[in-house]
Design an enzyme around this catalytic site. Structure first.
Site, mmCIF file in Angstrom:
data_model
loop_
_atom_site.group_PDB
_atom_site.id
_atom_site.type_symbol
_atom_site.label_atom_id
_atom_site.label_comp_id
_atom_site.label_asym_id
_atom_site.label_seq_id
_atom_site.Cartn_x
_atom_site.Cartn_y
_atom_site.Cartn_z
ATOM 1 N N SER A 1 58.844 2.718 23.638
ATOM 2 C CA SER A 1 59.076 2.442 25.060
ATOM 3 C C SER A 1 59.199 0.957 25.378
ATOM 4 O O SER A 1 59.716 0.590 26.430
ATOM 5 C CB SER A 1 57.952 3.055 25.913
ATOM 6 O OG SER A 1 56.692 2.531 25.525
ATOM 7 N N ASP B 1 52.301 -1.507 34.203
ATOM 8 C CA ASP B 1 51.647 -0.224 34.471
ATOM 9 C C ASP B 1 50.411 0.023 33.622
ATOM 10 O O ASP B 1 49.957 1.153 33.496
ATOM 11 C CB ASP B 1 52.645 0.926 34.275
ATOM 12 C CG ASP B 1 53.250 0.932 32.870
ATOM 13 O OD1 ASP B 1 52.773 0.175 31.999
ATOM 14 O OD2 ASP B 1 54.204 1.711 32.648
ATOM 15 N N HIS C 1 52.757 -1.274 29.672
ATOM 16 C CA HIS C 1 53.988 -2.026 29.472
ATOM 17 C C HIS C 1 53.959 -3.326 30.277
ATOM 18 O O HIS C 1 53.186 -3.457 31.237
ATOM 19 C CB HIS C 1 55.190 -1.177 29.875
ATOM 20 C CG HIS C 1 55.232 0.153 29.185
ATOM 21 N ND1 HIS C 1 54.788 1.315 29.801
ATOM 22 C CD2 HIS C 1 55.624 0.494 27.938
ATOM 23 C CE1 HIS C 1 54.920 2.321 28.949
ATOM 24 N NE2 HIS C 1 55.426 1.857 27.814
#
Length: 387
Positions: free
Chosen positions: A42, A352, A355
């Site tokens: 991610s 968040d 990240h």
């Protein structure tokens, strides 16, 4: 030495000097990469998971794109800044079928991806897009796009894909391993973490060998970041930690030491395998990038660099033992809560809790693209010169 002798020697050496100077100039020229292919999780996913499963929702993407675009951030990722620095457009996710062009590369990274296969479903935080699957997707991509040229397809098809000869000249970037280390941390005490980390690195090496067999020659390899510094790992945000950590549990920046130690062990073994692969592939360029140090630097210099405390999270609700992640709604203590974003994401390192914000990604990208954290210390634009 007489003047005549000196002039004679200088005359003989002058062509050699020009030759050496020419080589110096040549070696300083930037590489002409025709394409960029990325593999990862991610941290560099530009739309794979959003295309395959559930799309991102606001406030993801709000800072730069002003809408969700499949990135786990408020804006651009490190791979976006790398692509821009090399003169490429944003990389399209390999499985994103709408309005995409792969003329200058493709992105195979997917959120939650691991190097090794994990015994988890997507709903348990797993993903089908392991590193092995990503390299298989690349293999399919190369084979199928090659047919557009060997079968005489029209230029309208060809203009969206790299030429067959460009795969060997392209740069291949990697940012994967964080989720493997997270899985190993969750299994501390249940398995031999040292053996597991060695196994993870061996899996990584085998996939690089596969990509080399498919024509890849220039590899830009990120190690894993300080996972113990992610805010969700810190006791201040961890609902499972109800007591003050013992001495030595945290470092001076509030990061969890044992988690960072596991990341460091992975990074050490990854660097060793990169050195081994250099010997295996003398025709290739392998750059090892110390992302751990780059990310730890921004965390340790947060206030000096204009950021708030690195433990603070921009988007999400993390209070009173509750974890409501960015963009979600829930009833908490009889009140509906929406996990929105902070007023100014540019002041935060963590978007968040897991990240990074666009501002932090830009800061980190600017640190690594010039080669300051690379072995050998080459800027990314010159990374083909490591052979």
């Amino acid at each position: 030495m007489t003047m005549v002798s000196f002039i004679h020697v200088a005359f003989i050496l002058f062509p050699c000097f020009l030759s050496l100077r020419a080589e110096e100039i040549k070696s300083s020229e930037a590489c002409e990469f025709p394409a960029l292919f990325n593999f990862g999780d991610s941290n560099s996913d530009t739309g794979c998971m959003a295309s395959a499963f559930y799309p991102e929702v606001l406030p993801y993407g709000e800072t730069f794109f002003h809408e969700p675009v499949g990135r786990a951030s408020d804006g651009r990722l490190i791979i976006d800044f790398i692509a821009h620095h090399l003169g490429f457009p944003f990389l399209s996710a390999f499985i994103n079928s709408i309005g995409t062009s792969y003329r200058h590369g493709a992105n195979f990274a997917a959120g939650s991806s691991t190097i090794r296969r994990q015994n988890r479903t997507v709903f348990e935080g797993g993903t089908p897009f392991t590193f092995e699957i990503q390299t298989q997707q690349f293999s399919q991509f190369k084979e199928r796009t090659g047919k557009f040229f060997t079968q005489g397809r029209k230029n309208s098809f060809r203009k969206h894909f790299p030429r067959p000869e460009e795969f060997a000249k392209a740069i291949y970037t990697f940012d994967i391993g964080q989720n493997d280390i997270a899985a190993a941390i969750n299994n501390v005490g249940k398995e031999d973490s040292h053996a597991v980390i060695s196994d993870i690195v061996d899996y990584f090496a085998n996939q690089l060998r596969n990509l080399h067999g498919l024509g890849g020659r220039i590899f830009w390899i990120h190690n894993t970041g300080p996972i113990g510094c992610l805010p969700v790992a810190m006791p201040i945000h961890n609902a499972k930690t109800n007591v003050t950590p013992v001495a030595g549990y945290l470092d001076q920046n509030g990061c969890v030491n044992y988690q960072n130690d596991m990341a460091k062990e992975f990074n050490k073994k990854l660097k060793n395998i990169v050195v081994k692969l250099r010997a295996e592939f003398p025709d290739s360029s392998l750059i090892y990038v110390d992302m751990f140090s780059a990310k730890y630097e921004i965390i340790s210099k947060a206030n000096k660099e204009g950021f708030v405390d690195p433990s603070e999270i921009c988007c999400g609700y993390h209070e009173d033992g509750y974890h409501l992640y960015c963009g979600n709604k829930a009833m908490i203590n009889g009140k509906e809560i929406f996990a929105g974003s902070c007023d100014d994401p540019s002041k935060y390192i963590s978007w968040d809790g897991v990240h990074y914000t666009e501002a932090a990604n830009r800061w980190i990208a600017n640190k690594i693209i010039n080669g300051s954290f690379s072995d050998p210390p080459l800027p990314i634009a010159h990374s083909c010169r490591a052979q």
